[in-house]
Write a protein that holds these residues in place. Structure first.
Motif, short mmCIF file in Angstrom:
data_model
loop_
_atom_site.label_atom_id
_atom_site.label_comp_id
_atom_site.label_asym_id
_atom_site.label_seq_id
_atom_site.Cartn_x
_atom_site.Cartn_y
_atom_site.Cartn_z
N PHE A 102 -4.94 10.11 -1.14
CA PHE A 102 -4.38 9.66 0.13
C PHE A 102 -3.21 8.71 -0.16
CE2 PHE A 102 -8.63 9.76 2.76
CZ PHE A 102 -8.68 11.14 2.61
N THR A 103 -2.05 9.05 0.35
CA THR A 103 -0.92 8.12 0.34
C THR A 103 -0.84 7.51 1.73
OG1 THR A 103 0.22 9.71 -1.11
CG2 THR A 103 1.51 7.85 -0.27
N ILE A 104 -0.88 6.17 1.80
CA ILE A 104 -0.95 5.49 3.09
C ILE A 104 0.19 4.50 3.24
CG2 ILE A 104 -3.47 5.73 3.09
CD1 ILE A 104 -3.58 2.67 2.52
N GLU A 105 0.37 4.00 4.45
CA GLU A 105 1.32 2.91 4.67
C GLU A 105 0.68 1.86 5.56
OE1 GLU A 105 4.88 4.20 6.62
OE2 GLU A 105 3.89 4.54 8.55
N GLY A 106 1.07 0.60 5.33
CA GLY A 106 0.62 -0.48 6.20
C GLY A 106 -0.59 -1.25 5.72
N LEU A 107 -1.10 -0.93 4.52
CA LEU A 107 -2.28 -1.62 4.01
C LEU A 107 -2.15 -1.76 2.49
CD1 LEU A 107 -5.01 -2.75 5.02
CD2 LEU A 107 -6.02 -0.51 4.49
N LEU A 108 -2.24 -3.01 2.00
CA LEU A 108 -2.02 -3.29 0.59
C LEU A 108 -3.27 -3.87 -0.07
CD1 LEU A 108 1.52 -4.93 0.86
CD2 LEU A 108 0.97 -2.53 0.35
N GLU A 109 -3.23 -3.98 -1.39
CA GLU A 109 -4.37 -4.45 -2.19
C GLU A 109 -4.80 -5.87 -1.80
OE1 GLU A 109 -2.34 -1.27 -4.62
OE2 GLU A 109 -1.71 -2.93 -3.34
N THR A 110 -3.87 -6.69 -1.36
CA THR A 110 -4.21 -8.06 -0.97
C THR A 110 -5.00 -8.11 0.33
OG1 THR A 110 -2.05 -8.20 0.10
CG2 THR A 110 -2.22 -9.11 -2.13
N GLU A 111 -4.97 -7.04 1.10
CA GLU A 111 -5.61 -7.01 2.42
C GLU A 111 -6.92 -6.23 2.45
OE1 GLU A 111 -1.68 -6.75 5.19
OE2 GLU A 111 -1.96 -5.12 3.76
N VAL A 112 -7.27 -5.61 1.31
CA VAL A 112 -8.44 -4.74 1.25
C VAL A 112 -9.49 -5.35 0.32
CG1 VAL A 112 -9.29 -2.45 0.61
CG2 VAL A 112 -7.04 -2.69 1.66
N TYR A 113 -10.73 -5.41 0.78
CA TYR A 113 -11.82 -6.02 0.02
C TYR A 113 -12.90 -4.99 -0.28
CZ TYR A 113 -9.98 -10.70 1.00
OH TYR A 113 -9.20 -11.82 1.07
N ILE A 114 -13.59 -5.19 -1.41
CA ILE A 114 -14.72 -4.33 -1.74
C ILE A 114 -15.74 -4.38 -0.60
CG2 ILE A 114 -16.52 -3.84 -3.44
CD1 ILE A 114 -13.61 -3.70 -4.49
N GLY A 115 -16.15 -3.22 -0.14
CA GLY A 115 -17.13 -3.16 0.95
C GLY A 115 -16.51 -3.01 2.32
N ASP A 116 -15.20 -3.17 2.44
CA ASP A 116 -14.54 -2.91 3.73
C ASP A 116 -14.72 -1.44 4.10
OD1 ASP A 116 -13.67 -5.51 3.91
OD2 ASP A 116 -11.55 -5.07 3.52
N LYS A 117 -14.70 -1.16 5.39
CA LYS A 117 -14.74 0.23 5.87
C LYS A 117 -13.35 0.61 6.39
CE LYS A 117 -19.26 0.56 5.38
NZ LYS A 117 -20.13 0.25 6.52
N LEU A 118 -12.94 1.80 6.06
CA LEU A 118 -11.69 2.36 6.60
C LEU A 118 -12.04 3.54 7.49
CD1 LEU A 118 -9.19 2.39 3.58
CD2 LEU A 118 -9.50 0.64 5.33
N HIS A 119 -11.55 3.49 8.72
CA HIS A 119 -11.68 4.62 9.64
C HIS A 119 -10.32 5.32 9.66
CE1 HIS A 119 -15.59 3.31 11.28
NE2 HIS A 119 -15.12 2.10 11.03
N ILE A 120 -10.30 6.55 9.19
CA ILE A 120 -9.06 7.34 9.13
C ILE A 120 -9.29 8.59 9.97
CG2 ILE A 120 -7.32 8.40 7.66
CD1 ILE A 120 -8.37 6.77 5.33
N GLY A 121 -8.56 8.69 11.07
CA GLY A 121 -8.85 9.76 12.02
C GLY A 121 -10.28 9.61 12.51
N ASP A 122 -11.05 10.69 12.44
CA ASP A 122 -12.45 10.65 12.87
C ASP A 122 -13.41 10.37 11.71
OD1 ASP A 122 -11.78 11.24 15.51
OD2 ASP A 122 -11.79 13.41 15.11
N LEU A 123 -12.87 10.19 10.51
CA LEU A 123 -13.71 10.03 9.32
C LEU A 123 -13.87 8.56 8.95
CD1 LEU A 123 -12.56 13.01 7.08
CD2 LEU A 123 -13.96 12.98 9.15
N GLU A 124 -14.88 8.28 8.13
CA GLU A 124 -15.17 6.90 7.74
C GLU A 124 -15.36 6.82 6.23
OE1 GLU A 124 -18.38 3.31 8.69
OE2 GLU A 124 -18.56 5.26 9.68
N PHE A 125 -14.84 5.74 5.64
CA PHE A 125 -14.87 5.55 4.20
C PHE A 125 -15.22 4.10 3.89
CE2 PHE A 125 -11.77 8.67 5.45
CZ PHE A 125 -11.96 9.73 4.60
#
Length: 203
Positions: A102-125
């Motif tokens: 996945f190539t994304i924009e608007g979210l960087l390593e400083t803003e993402v933490y282990i255990g965070d959830k990402l909702h992309i479209g209808d999917l969850e990660f």
């Protein structure tokens, strides 16, 4: 925050003069975009990642815990400039070139933490950990200092576990649901860099 591209790759020989023990090694690092903003076709995402994507060494990449590798498009300018300078060849990398799914924009390593959830479209990660580069990344980039540059810059990207499967297309919006926020991808990168420097583990 947006998903710009979905990429996959097949395992193939990766020739390298960037490691003393390997002249050729199997790798799935060379990935090509199959869904992008110009052609946002739906792609199946299962618990092992992008349908059709392959990894050569499941101890390092892939599997349930490293099903999807995410990379911010914002870092591509850094790599284009670095590789153009170091290889003396004008370089314009295409999405997927870092080995990401996945190539994304608007979210960087400083803003993402282990255990965070990402909702992309209808999917969850779920965010699992940073990507630790090795000599295969050096070989793919054609520059023996690429792995070191990735850690020193902090531009590592991160792995996702797939919590909800389904179809996904480039252009999908991304929302972040914070977890416990104990350690960010950026802090994990700093810790790894410190450890490698102390033990002189650079390949």
């Amino acid at each position: 925050m947006k998903l710009l591209s979905i990429s996959l790759g097949k395992v193939s020989p990766l020739f390298s003069n960037h490691h003393p023990d390997y002249k050729s090694v199997a790798s799935g690092i060379r990935k090509k975009s199959i869904s992008n903003l110009q052609n946002p076709i739906p792609v199946e995402i299962n618990h092992l990642g992008v349908q059709g994507d392959e990894q050569a060494d499941l101890g390092v990449h892939g599997g349930l815990e490293k099903a999807i590798y995410v990379y911010p498009a914002e870092h591509y300018a850094f790599w284009n400039e670095l590789l153009t300078r170091e290889t003396k060849t004008p370089t314009t990398l295409l999405h997927g070139a870092i080995g990401e799914n996945f190539t994304i924009e608007g979210l960087l390593e400083t803003e993402v933490y282990i255990g965070d959830k990402l909702h992309i479209g209808d999917l969850e990660f779920s965010v699992v950990k940073l990507r630790e580069p090795c000599f295969k990344f050096n070989a793919a980039m054609g520059y023996k200092g690429a792995s070191k540059a990735m850690l020193q810059s902090g531009f590592s990207g991160w792995y996702l576990r797939v919590l909800k499967t389904g179809m996904l297309s480039a252009g999908a919006s991304i929302t972040l649901a914070p977890g416990q926020r104990d350690i960010s991808i950026a802090q994990q990168n700093k810790n790894l860099l410190k450890n490698r420097n102390q033990k002189d583990l650079w390949e």
